[in-house]
Motif scaffolding. Structure first.
Motif, PDB file in Angstrom:
ATOM      1  N   ALA A 448       0.862  -1.184   0.000  1.00  0.00           N
ATOM      2  CA  ALA A 448       0.000   0.000   0.000  1.00  0.00           C
ATOM      3  C   ALA A 448       0.898   1.234   0.000  1.00  0.00           C
ATOM      4  N   SER A 449       0.396   2.349  -0.507  1.00  0.00           N
ATOM      5  CA  SER A 449       1.298   3.494  -0.691  1.00  0.00           C
ATOM      6  C   SER A 449       0.566   4.809  -0.485  1.00  0.00           C
ATOM      7  N   TRP A 450       1.366   5.880  -0.395  1.00  0.00           N
ATOM      8  CA  TRP A 450       0.837   7.232  -0.223  1.00  0.00           C
ATOM      9  C   TRP A 450       0.610   7.853  -1.593  1.00  0.00           C
ATOM     10  N   HIS A 451      -0.593   8.406  -1.787  1.00  0.00           N
ATOM     11  CA  HIS A 451      -0.951   9.022  -3.070  1.00  0.00           C
ATOM     12  C   HIS A 451      -0.910  10.545  -2.897  1.00  0.00           C
ATOM     13  N   ALA A 452       0.223  11.148  -3.268  1.00  0.00           N
ATOM     14  CA  ALA A 452       0.440  12.577  -3.023  1.00  0.00           C
ATOM     15  C   ALA A 452      -0.552  13.482  -3.747  1.00  0.00           C
ATOM     16  N   PRO A 453      -0.991  13.175  -4.990  1.00  0.00           N
ATOM     17  CA  PRO A 453      -1.939  14.087  -5.648  1.00  0.00           C
ATOM     18  C   PRO A 453      -3.243  14.272  -4.882  1.00  0.00           C
ATOM     19  N   ARG A 454      -3.694  13.235  -4.167  1.00  0.00           N
ATOM     20  CA  ARG A 454      -4.965  13.336  -3.442  1.00  0.00           C
ATOM     21  C   ARG A 454      -4.778  13.324  -1.933  1.00  0.00           C
ATOM     22  N   SER A 455      -3.553  13.148  -1.473  1.00  0.00           N
ATOM     23  CA  SER A 455      -3.251  13.095  -0.039  1.00  0.00           C
ATOM     24  C   SER A 455      -4.057  12.010   0.663  1.00  0.00           C
ATOM     25  N   VAL A 456      -4.041  10.810   0.088  1.00  0.00           N
ATOM     26  CA  VAL A 456      -4.767   9.682   0.667  1.00  0.00           C
ATOM     27  C   VAL A 456      -3.905   8.428   0.560  1.00  0.00           C
ATOM     28  N   MET A 457      -4.291   7.419   1.337  1.00  0.00           N
ATOM     29  CA  MET A 457      -3.674   6.111   1.203  1.00  0.00           C
ATOM     30  C   MET A 457      -4.163   5.453  -0.085  1.00  0.00           C
ATOM     31  N   ARG A 458      -3.252   4.762  -0.743  1.00  0.00           N
ATOM     32  CA  ARG A 458      -3.596   3.982  -1.937  1.00  0.00           C
ATOM     33  C   ARG A 458      -3.495   2.512  -1.550  1.00  0.00           C
ATOM     34  N   SER A 459      -4.515   1.717  -1.888  1.00  0.00           N
ATOM     35  CA  SER A 459      -4.586   0.339  -1.408  1.00  0.00           C
ATOM     36  C   SER A 459      -3.609  -0.567  -2.142  1.00  0.00           C
ATOM     37  N   VAL A 460      -3.446  -1.778  -1.608  1.00  0.00           N
ATOM     38  CA  VAL A 460      -2.628  -2.786  -2.281  1.00  0.00           C
ATOM     39  C   VAL A 460      -3.112  -2.990  -3.708  1.00  0.00           C
ATOM     40  N   PHE A 461      -4.452  -3.022  -3.882  1.00  0.00           N
ATOM     41  CA  PHE A 461      -5.018  -3.366  -5.185  1.00  0.00           C
ATOM     42  C   PHE A 461      -5.526  -2.134  -5.922  1.00  0.00           C
ATOM     43  N   ASP A 462      -4.703  -1.079  -5.930  1.00  0.00           N
ATOM     44  CA  ASP A 462      -5.028   0.037  -6.823  1.00  0.00           C
ATOM     45  C   ASP A 462      -4.840  -0.388  -8.275  1.00  0.00           C
ATOM     46  N   ARG A 463      -4.123  -1.503  -8.482  1.00  0.00           N
ATOM     47  CA  ARG A 463      -4.019  -2.155  -9.789  1.00  0.00           C
ATOM     48  C   ARG A 463      -4.319  -3.637  -9.586  1.00  0.00           C
ATOM     49  N   HIS A 464      -4.526  -4.360 -10.684  1.00  0.00           N
ATOM     50  CA  HIS A 464      -4.844  -5.780 -10.604  1.00  0.00           C
ATOM     51  C   HIS A 464      -3.573  -6.621 -10.567  1.00  0.00           C
ATOM     52  N   ASP A 465      -2.665  -6.269  -9.667  1.00  0.00           N
ATOM     53  CA  ASP A 465      -1.444  -7.066  -9.540  1.00  0.00           C
ATOM     54  C   ASP A 465      -0.796  -6.757  -8.193  1.00  0.00           C
ATOM     55  N   TYR A 466       0.325  -7.429  -7.943  1.00  0.00           N
ATOM     56  CA  TYR A 466       1.098  -7.199  -6.728  1.00  0.00           C
ATOM     57  C   TYR A 466       2.339  -6.387  -7.092  1.00  0.00           C
ATOM     58  N   SER A 467       2.133  -5.167  -7.497  1.00  0.00           N
ATOM     59  CA  SER A 467       3.268  -4.355  -7.915  1.00  0.00           C
ATOM     60  C   SER A 467       4.111  -3.958  -6.702  1.00  0.00           C
ATOM     61  N   PHE A 468       5.420  -4.018  -6.881  1.00  0.00           N
ATOM     62  CA  PHE A 468       6.355  -3.635  -5.826  1.00  0.00           C
ATOM     63  C   PHE A 468       6.259  -2.137  -5.578  1.00  0.00           C
ATOM     64  N   LYS A 469       6.229  -1.748  -4.314  1.00  0.00           N
ATOM     65  CA  LYS A 469       6.174  -0.339  -3.952  1.00  0.00           C
ATOM     66  C   LYS A 469       7.488   0.060  -3.283  1.00  0.00           C
ATOM     67  N   PRO A 470       8.329   0.868  -3.941  1.00  0.00           N
ATOM     68  CA  PRO A 470       9.580   1.314  -3.309  1.00  0.00           C
ATOM     69  C   PRO A 470       9.325   2.215  -2.101  1.00  0.00           C
ATOM     70  N   THR A 471       8.182   2.901  -2.091  1.00  0.00           N
ATOM     71  CA  THR A 471       7.756   3.598  -0.879  1.00  0.00           C
ATOM     72  C   THR A 471       6.386   3.055  -0.502  1.00  0.00           C
ATOM     73  N   PHE A 472       6.140   2.931   0.789  1.00  0.00           N
ATOM     74  CA  PHE A 472       4.834   2.457   1.230  1.00  0.00           C
ATOM     75  C   PHE A 472       4.369   3.300   2.402  1.00  0.00           C
ATOM     76  N   ALA A 473       3.100   3.160   2.729  1.00  0.00           N
ATOM     77  CA  ALA A 473       2.517   3.975   3.796  1.00  0.00           C
ATOM     78  C   ALA A 473       1.732   3.087   4.746  1.00  0.00           C
ATOM     79  N   GLU A 474       1.490   3.631   5.923  1.00  0.00           N
ATOM     80  CA  GLU A 474       0.841   2.866   6.984  1.00  0.00           C
ATOM     81  C   GLU A 474      -0.120   3.797   7.722  1.00  0.00           C
ATOM     82  N   MET A 475      -1.363   3.357   7.835  1.00  0.00           N
ATOM     83  CA  MET A 475      -2.337   4.130   8.600  1.00  0.00           C
ATOM     84  C   MET A 475      -1.976   4.121  10.085  1.00  0.00           C
ATOM     85  N   ALA A 476      -2.314   5.203  10.767  1.00  0.00           N
ATOM     86  CA  ALA A 476      -2.259   5.196  12.229  1.00  0.00           C
ATOM     87  C   ALA A 476      -3.511   4.452  12.699  1.00  0.00           C
ATOM     88  N   PRO A 477      -3.373   3.242  13.223  1.00  0.00           N
ATOM     89  CA  PRO A 477      -4.548   2.380  13.378  1.00  0.00           C
ATOM     90  C   PRO A 477      -5.433   2.699  14.567  1.00  0.00           C
TER      91      PRO A 477
END
Length: 657
Positions: A448-477
């Motif tokens: 999962a990753s940070w989506h800077a244009p919208r300032s939101v979390m982007r989910s694992v499945f923002d695409r239909h694959d397991y694309s590697f994320k060189p940067t990732f983000a984590e919600m404060a749970p």
């Protein structure tokens, strides 16, 4: 109110089959407008928000396919349009869309000319009675609708809302779990289940926070919203950990202020930190964003400026030497998000979480709390080569700690829920809590990753694959309104809206089964009136490979209730009707010039396999259909060969198109 009298004679073809409305007419353009509206208002329909499933059909198109397949050709078109949710002529809908498009083109703002979306609009009981009378005249009293590849359930949901006896079959256990919550519980338990699950979700969240809150400290007055990490590898020349960041932006709107993390390097100490900077022309601002340190699989060392080869990065990842570094924290303010570098307490909490996971992990592995299953490198995997070879490896230590606690606490809570609510609604509540865990996992993984244009979390499945994320983000749970609380609200709001959707008064739950659509032994010959199906589109989505992400958690939270669904290591893949080249590579001759390593032989074998299974599926559908029954296939693939395979399968199965 118009009284519905005896049904007139139904028009039939030369073979005595009812001539159907879908064969004569369908307001396709108006349905298209509603399909766009259904998905473009910023909030998907509730069935799409309940849980991830891929390539779901719009509700309005699904309802049109079911109704059009059952109603006779002479059914009043105005009544049909109202049953679709078009309160007015379909031409009125088209005219309104033209006005809206013109306003957008000319830059004008106009009130929404459409009103409420079709799937939310009420159904007149008079219109439903009229439709059921016409359907009975065409088919008799016993009408059954089947979707043999039901997926996320759009087709059976709409069929059930219309009041038809509906069957849904699925090959994938994750889809079956989604179907239960989509087309069974809303009809069986209604809104009561949502209310009770909210109460138990609050208790689950309370127990969760009590155990993990110390690993997410609040420093100062502003609560943490999101943690943003970079993957790191040792610099080839200095061996200092260097980050792989394709874009240093933290805030990147189309218009307005842009914010970046500017790396600050201490070459002597072999460390780096960041400064939070604005992009602009003032003295305190940066003119340009910092140079990326990752692009097209290759890195750039912060310490030497030299390129890091992609093979080196993969080798280090596979050797366990790819780490992660927290470099920015998003804080929630009344004015919106602001950003800062991590503080010492943030970094200490990460270390403490890793130590706590190490303490708990041996017991969790023994109790099967966390997913140690190995991953299968398939067609849609882009992260396997970076050392992410088990399902547990898709989560950072702190994330894995959180999910271990959630699973453990949900298991402890389940007997209390069932004792208090009874087995029926109690197990259904535990099921919805399990879907909440899945929702949270989709936004709390190293994919999962940070989506800077919208300032939101982007989910694992923002695409239909397991694309590697060189940067990732984590919600404060642990925060109110975000993290786990957000997942709870998101899932239960979707369920409550599903339960509140208008439907025929005697509508009943859908009957769900799990099997390959090529074999439906639970159905007798000639027992189904209409089959409406949206089949897999060749190589468009690798459902089982993607569903494994959720399967490994559902197996731990729902395996007790559905052992027949969750008894296998991962989802069954072998008889899935998709074009998956990876499964057919063995023994095939390599094709020259193919950068992805695909082979002509494997591709041909995969397409032949898909067409064979589609043919077997349609033959089985022919067996369970009445002799005068109808099969309606919803198919929107763009490739000609996919259409050719579909038509070939239908003709070979004995259908008249």
């Amino acid at each position: 109110m118009r009284r519905v009298g005896p049904a007139p004679a139904v028009p039939r073809d030369s073979a005595g089959r009812p001539r159907l409305l879908i064969e004569e007419w369908l307001p396709a353009a108006a349905i298209g407008v509603e399909c766009i509206r259904e998905r473009s208002t910023g909030q998907q329909p509730p069935d799409k928000r309940l849980h991830v499933w891929w390539a779901r059909r719009p509700l309005v198109a699904s309802r049109a396919a079911v109704l059009g397949s059952l109603l006779p050709a002479d059914f009043p078109r105005d009544v049909f349009e109202r049953l679709l949710g078009f309160w007015g002529r379909s031409q009125d809908l088209m005219d309104a869309q033209v006005r809206l498009d013109w306003a957008k083109l000319t830059g004008r703002k106009v009130p929404n000319p459409h009103g409420e979306r079709a799937f939310r609009r009420g159904l007149r009981e008079e219109d439903l009675a009229h439709a059921h009378t016409a359907v009975s005249a065409a088919w008799g009293a016993e009408v059954r609708v089947l979707d043999p590849m039901a997926g996320g359930g759009s087709i059976p949901l709409e069929s059930a809302r219309l009041g038809f006896n509906t069957l849904a079959n699925e090959y994938n256990p994750v889809a079956c779990a989604v179907l239960e919550a989509t087309v069974d519980y809303p009809f069986r338990f209604g809104s009561e289940l949502g209310t009770k699950t909210r109460q138990w979700a609050s208790e689950l969240r309370r127990r969760f926070i009590a155990r993990v809150e110390r690993f997410f400290p609040t420093v100062g007055l502003l609560p943490r919203h999101t943690y943003i990490f970079a993957r790191t590898v040792p610099c080839p020349d200095t061996q200092h950990p260097t980050p792989l960041v394709p874009d240093w932006h933290l805030l990147k709107p189309n218009e307005g202020l842009r914010v970046v993390a500017e790396p600050v390097v201490d070459k002597k100490a072999g460390t780096w930190t960041v400064r939070i900077r604005e992009i602009g022309r003032r003295n305190s601002q940066l003119r340009e964003p910092p140079r990326p340190t990752y692009d097209a699989g290759k890195g750039i060392s912060l310490f030497t400026g030299r390129q890091i080869p992609s093979d080196y990065i993969k080798a280090k990842a596979q050797a366990g030497e790819m780490k992660s570094a927290l470099y920015a924290v998003a804080l929630k303010t009344p004015q919106g998000l602001t950003f800062q570098p991590p503080e010492a307490a943030d970094l200490e909490a990460l270390e403490e979480a890793e130590q706590e996971l190490a303490r708990l992990r041996p017991g969790w592995e023994k109790a099967n709390v966390i997913p140690q299953e190995g991953r299968i490198k398939g067609d849609c995997d882009r992260s396997f080569v970076y050392g992410l070879t088990t399902w547990a490896s898709l989560f950072s230590p702190r994330q894995l700690l959180c999910f271990g606690v959630l699973v453990e606490e949900l298991r402890r809570l389940r007997p209390e829920i069932v004792k208090a609510e009874g087995a029926g609604i109690g197990e259904a509540a535990v099921h919805l809590l399990a879907l909440i865990v899945n929702k949270f996992a989709n936004y709390s993984s190293v994919l999962a990753s940070w989506h800077a244009p919208r300032s939101v979390m982007r989910s694992v499945f923002d695409r239909h694959d397991y694309s590697f994320k060189p940067t990732f983000a984590e919600m404060a749970p642990c925060n109110s309104g975000s993290g786990l609380a957000w997942a709870i609200d998101n899932v239960l709001e979707a369920y409550e809206q599903l339960a509140a959707l208008p439907r025929h008064n005697p509508a009943s739950p859908v009957e769900i089964s799990m099997s390959s659509a090529t074999s439906l032994p639970q159905l007798a010959d000639g027992s189904v009136t209409a089959i409406v199906v949206d089949p897999p589109y060749a190589d468009n989505v690798q459902y089982s490979e993607l569903a494994d992400f959720f399967y490994v958690w559902l197996r731990r939270t729902q395996g007790h209730r559905r052992p027949e669904w969750f008894s296998t290591y991962l989802c069954e893949h072998d008889q899935e009707a998709v074009v998956n080249i990876t499964r057919h590579r063995d023994g095939a001759r390599p094709t020259k010039g193919k950068r992805d390593g695909s082979t002509a032989g494997a591709r041909a074998a995969a397409h032949a396999f898909y067409q064979r299974l589609m043919g077997e599926t349609f033959r089985e559908c022919r067996r369970v259909l009445r002799d005068d029954g109808v099969l309606t296939v919803m198919f929107t693939h763009k490739k000609q060969e996919a259409w050719e395979a579909l038509f070939t399968s239908l003709i070979q199965a004995g259908y008249t198109i």
